[in-house]
Design an enzyme around this catalytic site. Sequence first.
Site, short mmCIF file in Angstrom:
data_model
loop_
_atom_site.label_atom_id
_atom_site.label_comp_id
_atom_site.label_asym_id
_atom_site.label_seq_id
_atom_site.Cartn_x
_atom_site.Cartn_y
_atom_site.Cartn_z
CG ASP A 138 -2.05 -1.05 1.21
OD1 ASP A 138 -2.32 -1.57 0.12
OD2 ASP A 138 -2.60 -1.50 2.36
CB THR A 139 0.25 4.74 -1.20
OG1 THR A 139 -0.10 4.15 -2.73
CG2 THR A 139 0.92 5.95 -1.10
#
Length: 316
Positions: A138-139
């Site tokens: 995930d970012t």
Amino acid sequence: MPHADLHPFELHHPVFADCLSDHVRTLLEFVALRYAKHEQRELIDWINTERILLDGVPARPEQCLMAGQIVSVIMPDHWEDAVDTQWHKVWENSEILAVYKPALLPVSRTTRNLYNTLIQLVRRQTPFYDAHLLHRLDTETDGLILIAKDKASDRKWKKQLDQLIERKLYHAVVSGHPEWLTNEVECELSERVDSEIRSQVYVAGDQPTTLHKKLRWSKTAFRVLSREGNTSLIECELFTGRKHQIRAHLKSLGHPIIGDKIYAHEGYFYLKRLDTTLSERDYEVLQSTHHRLTAVELVIRPDPDSPSIRLRLNPI
């Protein structure tokens, strides 16, 4: 929208000796490999109109390159969100890179960032201009991630990723103090058709309803490492790799990850951010600008006839 007061957006490509060959010697040949979606006449125009520079000065399309030079591509009408671009290499062999990804750096293209992503940075800043992600983070998650150096390596290892990666460990800083020292969650995870946050996944329980979709079995083991103030540090071992798995499991245990805009505070800050920028006060409540989840360890076996390799970050 581009910001008029910002300098033009620039991309910098170091010229590595490994990238020069009988087929790649000139400036045009170099940029044609890296900007294959653009036609050759367009790239020639970029060079002739000084949108592409060599060591900061104008150059000719047929100019020969030398190792150590810098090819700069200027994007005058382009703008991207500022992100932490300080990734670094942790390990490599002839086919695979293991790198550290900072929090808030997207791994690949988003609606806001096309070039300042992990995979684009690796392609620009290493000889591996055709690198590919073998898996994702995930970012907002930082930590270890594996990258194939070229398309052939990507095809090879994507097919046997479960054999390549033998263990994944994460550290999560969570709200509160669990009553347990170790725990294990095994359940079906699913998105819900009635969810206000489309990307959120939920523990489906023993009796999934018609509101659940794409049920996927998941398993995570947890171990409390330390407690401090109103938070705890938890080690998380993934046995499956479902979307948001650790985040959803910890929420189901009553200990959401600090800074998690979806799974903490009932998603309030995720929904608020859709309409406006979060304030300093919002981040004080969240206790972090990003969710505190780090991929700290990978155990991999790239050679089935050799011992496994343990890749480890310093604990958070």
